[in-house]
Design an enzyme around this catalytic site. Sequence first.
Site, short mmCIF file in Angstrom:
data_model
loop_
_atom_site.label_atom_id
_atom_site.label_comp_id
_atom_site.label_asym_id
_atom_site.label_seq_id
_atom_site.Cartn_x
_atom_site.Cartn_y
_atom_site.Cartn_z
N ASP A 102 42.02 20.98 -15.72
CA ASP A 102 42.23 19.91 -15.13
C ASP A 102 43.57 19.80 -14.69
O ASP A 102 44.60 20.35 -15.26
CB ASP A 102 42.01 18.54 -15.97
CG ASP A 102 40.34 18.57 -16.65
OD1 ASP A 102 39.68 18.97 -15.98
OD2 ASP A 102 40.50 17.89 -17.63
N1 URA Z 1 38.52 20.12 -21.37
C1 URA Z 1 38.95 19.25 -20.59
O1 URA Z 1 38.95 17.96 -20.86
N2 URA Z 1 39.75 19.64 -19.59
C2 URA Z 1 40.33 21.00 -19.31
O2 URA Z 1 41.00 21.26 -18.72
C3 URA Z 1 39.76 21.87 -19.94
C4 URA Z 1 38.62 21.37 -21.02
#
Ligand code: URA
Length: 233
Positions: A102
């Site tokens: 993310d």
């Molecule tokens: N889980 C999440 O919530 N975000 C990420 O970037 C990876 C795994």
Amino acid sequence: MRLQKYIARSGLTSRRKAEELILQGRVEVDGQVVKELGTKVGMDNLVKVDGKIIRVEEVKRYIALNKPRGYVTTLDDEFSREIVVDLIKDVEERVYPVGRLDLDTEGLLILTNDGDLTFKLTHPSFEIEKTYIALVNGIPNENELESFRQGLLIEGKMTYPAKVKLLKTHGKNAELEVKIHEGRNRQVRKMCDAINHSVISLKRVQFGPIKLGKLALGEYRYLTKDEIEELKR
Ligand code: URA
């Protein structure tokens, strides 16, 4: 890379001879004769010498990046946000992120131009384990952690059992180590939401056998031979 290097890399001739071929007007790039020695070409260009196509075997690159927050793992961004591949400087080959992190997540991201390996590493059936450190609001109790381990209902579907450990507390908040082998969108954040301990910050520290180690934010390194072998295994 420079055209003469490209020709030499193809195994056709030496770099010096390649320069002569260019100056003699015997080299075409994408249908145009090119006589300038410095011309840059890449894997997307079609290079011909005396009318015959020449090809360069691309070197496979395997990179571990410590992704900072605020970078997207897509290759371009409609909102003009920073993209992770722009952090990879001095690498001739075009490398792509293996899976996603993310915008607000930091930590280990593997990048490579090995498409077969990327496919396998991101395919759910291979169940690569990923480890995250999550700072969460509040301190989860043992029941909540147990439900995390059993699987949680997220958007109508149960998650697979995850591993979770309370590492330490910071005042009213807690640091958790979370290991999952799925890759659902914002999965760790949603799992933490589901036990009412929302994520404050999230960092990935391991991907399969590869550890983030001591890389500074925004920095990257090449994987070692052993790491590449382990990853493939
Ligand atoms: N889980 C999440 O919530 N975000 C990420 O970037 C990876 C795994």
